[in-house]
Design an enzyme around this catalytic site. Structure first.
Site, PDB file in Angstrom:
ATOM      1  N   ILE A  51       0.834  -1.207   0.000  1.00  0.00           N
ATOM      2  CA  ILE A  51       0.000   0.000   0.000  1.00  0.00           C
ATOM      3  C   ILE A  51       0.871   1.260   0.000  1.00  0.00           C
ATOM      4  O   ILE A  51       0.609   2.204  -0.748  1.00  0.00           O
ATOM      5  CB  ILE A  51      -0.983  -0.018   1.192  1.00  0.00           C
ATOM      6  CG1 ILE A  51      -1.972  -1.185   1.019  1.00  0.00           C
ATOM      7  CG2 ILE A  51      -1.742   1.310   1.297  1.00  0.00           C
ATOM      8  CD1 ILE A  51      -2.867  -1.466   2.221  1.00  0.00           C
ATOM      9  N   ASP A  86      11.214   2.697   6.001  1.00  0.00           N
ATOM     10  CA  ASP A  86      10.909   1.264   6.158  1.00  0.00           C
ATOM     11  C   ASP A  86      12.222   0.591   6.504  1.00  0.00           C
ATOM     12  O   ASP A  86      13.289   1.111   6.161  1.00  0.00           O
ATOM     13  CB  ASP A  86      10.320   0.700   4.841  1.00  0.00           C
ATOM     14  CG  ASP A  86       9.623  -0.639   5.035  1.00  0.00           C
ATOM     15  OD1 ASP A  86      10.244  -1.574   5.565  1.00  0.00           O
ATOM     16  OD2 ASP A  86       8.454  -0.754   4.651  1.00  0.00           O
ATOM     17  N   PRO A  94       2.096  -2.787   9.196  1.00  0.00           N
ATOM     18  CA  PRO A  94       1.182  -3.661   9.945  1.00  0.00           C
ATOM     19  C   PRO A  94       1.243  -3.304  11.426  1.00  0.00           C
ATOM     20  O   PRO A  94       2.157  -2.576  11.855  1.00  0.00           O
ATOM     21  CB  PRO A  94       1.747  -5.064   9.726  1.00  0.00           C
ATOM     22  CG  PRO A  94       2.905  -4.929   8.814  1.00  0.00           C
ATOM     23  CD  PRO A  94       3.295  -3.491   8.751  1.00  0.00           C
ATOM     24  N   ALA A 143      -4.112   2.334   8.189  1.00  0.00           N
ATOM     25  CA  ALA A 143      -3.460   1.029   8.411  1.00  0.00           C
ATOM     26  C   ALA A 143      -4.108   0.302   9.590  1.00  0.00           C
ATOM     27  O   ALA A 143      -5.054  -0.475   9.389  1.00  0.00           O
ATOM     28  CB  ALA A 143      -1.967   1.222   8.617  1.00  0.00           C
ATOM     29  N   ARG A 144      -3.661   0.564  10.801  1.00  0.00           N
ATOM     30  CA  ARG A 144      -4.253  -0.053  11.991  1.00  0.00           C
ATOM     31  C   ARG A 144      -4.313   1.000  13.098  1.00  0.00           C
ATOM     32  O   ARG A 144      -3.360   1.734  13.325  1.00  0.00           O
ATOM     33  CB  ARG A 144      -3.416  -1.252  12.465  1.00  0.00           C
ATOM     34  CG  ARG A 144      -3.639  -2.518  11.641  1.00  0.00           C
ATOM     35  CD  ARG A 144      -5.041  -3.108  11.832  1.00  0.00           C
ATOM     36  NE  ARG A 144      -5.303  -4.289  11.026  1.00  0.00           N
ATOM     37  CZ  ARG A 144      -5.881  -4.298   9.843  1.00  0.00           C
ATOM     38  NH1 ARG A 144      -6.268  -3.165   9.268  1.00  0.00           N
ATOM     39  NH2 ARG A 144      -6.108  -5.436   9.200  1.00  0.00           N
ATOM     40  N   ASP A 154      -8.986   6.365   9.172  1.00  0.00           N
ATOM     41  CA  ASP A 154      -9.932   5.313   8.771  1.00  0.00           C
ATOM     42  C   ASP A 154      -9.997   4.224   9.832  1.00  0.00           C
ATOM     43  O   ASP A 154     -10.928   3.423   9.846  1.00  0.00           O
ATOM     44  CB  ASP A 154      -9.509   4.716   7.426  1.00  0.00           C
ATOM     45  CG  ASP A 154     -10.518   3.704   6.910  1.00  0.00           C
ATOM     46  OD1 ASP A 154     -11.717   4.043   6.877  1.00  0.00           O
ATOM     47  OD2 ASP A 154     -10.115   2.572   6.566  1.00  0.00           O
ATOM     48  N   GLU A 214     -11.746   0.677  18.048  1.00  0.00           N
ATOM     49  CA  GLU A 214     -12.829   0.646  17.050  1.00  0.00           C
ATOM     50  C   GLU A 214     -13.617  -0.670  17.056  1.00  0.00           C
ATOM     51  O   GLU A 214     -14.732  -0.726  16.509  1.00  0.00           O
ATOM     52  CB  GLU A 214     -12.256   0.849  15.637  1.00  0.00           C
ATOM     53  CG  GLU A 214     -11.462  -0.366  15.127  1.00  0.00           C
ATOM     54  CD  GLU A 214     -10.868  -0.196  13.736  1.00  0.00           C
ATOM     55  OE1 GLU A 214     -10.243   0.841  13.478  1.00  0.00           O
ATOM     56  OE2 GLU A 214     -11.025  -1.117  12.912  1.00  0.00           O
ATOM     57  N   HIS A 256     -13.306   2.283   9.080  1.00  0.00           N
ATOM     58  CA  HIS A 256     -12.452   1.212   8.563  1.00  0.00           C
ATOM     59  C   HIS A 256     -13.006   0.699   7.230  1.00  0.00           C
ATOM     60  O   HIS A 256     -13.446  -0.442   7.120  1.00  0.00           O
ATOM     61  CB  HIS A 256     -12.323   0.080   9.580  1.00  0.00           C
ATOM     62  CG  HIS A 256     -11.132  -0.797   9.320  1.00  0.00           C
ATOM     63  ND1 HIS A 256     -10.438  -1.417  10.312  1.00  0.00           N
ATOM     64  CD2 HIS A 256     -10.495  -1.152   8.171  1.00  0.00           C
ATOM     65  CE1 HIS A 256      -9.442  -2.129   9.798  1.00  0.00           C
ATOM     66  NE2 HIS A 256      -9.471  -1.978   8.484  1.00  0.00           N
TER      67      HIS A 256
END
Ligand code: NAD
Length: 326
Positions: free
Chosen positions: A154, A173, A204, A231-232, A256, A261, A293
């Site tokens: 992504i 990264d 992640p 993402a999370r 999002d 959540e 989400h």
């Protein structure tokens, strides 16, 4: 081959019908998540297909194994709702799903643009015939620096999309990617955090990424920084977000996903008393956009999620392995 699919939405059903025929299996769909209360439903099936609200804890996995379930696939990319180590220990085969990163990547760019142009406020005002401009002056992406944390599927797709806007792009990264280097400059995390106008997360949820955005990192950011999370939720400490918005250190938030959540998102809670004060508090700020989400939620993604889940079950049972085995 008999498959029981949990958390099936109405708009997934045509795809289940299609792939049931294609993979010559028998699929039963139920709308509920798999929980301890409905575990007995699994008897008589060979495999399960789940989504992210079905938590495969060690005791649930033990039950599934004893009930003769050979494998479970999640129709999501993320699998932090599954106790993978325990499943491996007891020999319960697992697979996740995959779908093109483009839907989430487009959604991320939409969030960045909405935040830069105060779209939430503009939309609210227009709905009540308030056509004033005060407070709505935006910023242009082409003169800003955007930071992307996590350059996997992504993250790369977001960077490719952003390259068309003429902004400077920094990336972080542990593993550098040659495609990313065409459009962005890799830096260390501290440099990215302290020099970007917009920061978007695409890692992640891992021990190393839990609360990667916290009070300390927010303090190091540029004043008025825009933070985006598709993402999370647990990547960002929700208290740090609240402090950042209250102190106006954070200029806008587009989320999002959010910590906490799980009991809310993807459910109709209009007539319920909701006790999650932090989510309710954050939502009401004029510069905070929150969605339920749904960045993944496109026709292409849903079709792929169902297909890959059924294909993985088919391959795991027929051959003992599959391309999305986890
Ligand atoms: P991916 O596995 O392709 O890429 C993740 C990248 O993060 C990898 O390059 C990895 O090296 C990097 N990474 C891991 N730990 C890191 C760290 N500590 N610091 C920096 N980078 C780190 O995953 P993806 O498919 O690109 O998905 C990214 C995230 O998006 C996942 O959390 C996934 O669950 C989430 N997601 C959300 C939605 C949604 O609807 N909102 C949909 C799909 C995926």
């Amino acid at each position: 081959m008999k498959i029981l699919a949990f958390e099936v939405y109405d708009d997934e059903k045509p795809y289940f019908d299609k792939y049931e025929a294609e993979y010559q299996c028998e699929i039963t769909c139920v709308p509920d998540a798999l929980t301890k209360d409905n575990l007995s439903l699994v008897h008589g099936y060979d495999a399960l297909s789940i989504l992210g609200r079905s938590f495969l804890t060690a005791d649930i996995e033990d039950y599934l194994k004893q009930a003769g379930i050979k494998c479970c696939t999640t129709r999501t990319i993320g699998y932090n709702h599954i106790d993978i180590n325990h499943a491996h220990e007891i020999g319960l085969a697992l697979a996740n799903s995959s779908y093109p990163p483009t839907g989430v990547a487009e959604y991320t760019v939409m969030f960045i643009l909405m935040s830069l142009r105060h779209y939430k406020q503009a939309m609210y005002r227009a709905n009540v015939n308030d056509y004033s401009l005060s407070g709505l002056q935006g910023r242009e992406l082409n003169e800003l620096t955007v930071g992307i944390i996590g350059t996997g599927n992504i993250g790369i797709s977001v960077i490719q999309n952003l390259s068309g806007f003429g902004c400077k792009i920094l990336a972080y990264d542990m593993y550098e990617n040659d495609t990313v280097k065409k459009y962005a400059e890799y830096t260390d995390l501290d440099t990215l955090i302290s020099s970007c106008d917009v920061i978007s997360l695409h890692t992640p949820l891992l021990e190393s990424t839990y609360h990667i955005i916290n009070d300390e990192t927010v303090t190091k950011m540029k004043d008025g920084v825009i933070l985006v999370n598709c993402a999370r939720g647990e990547l960002m400490d929700v208290d740090a977000l609240i402090h950042g918005i209250e102190s106006q250190k954070i200029g806008a938030l587009a989320l999002d996903v959010i910590e906490g959540e799980d009991d809310l998102y993807h459910k109709d809670k209009r007539t319920d008393i909701i006790s999650n004060q932090k989510i309710a508090y954050l939502r009401q700020f004029p510069n905070v956009i929150m969605t339920q989400h749904m960045a993944f939620y496109t026709n292409i993604a849903v079709s792929n999620m169902v297909r890959n889940s059924i294909k993985a079950i088919h391959d795991l049972i027929e051959t003992g392995t599959c391309s999305t085995k986890i």
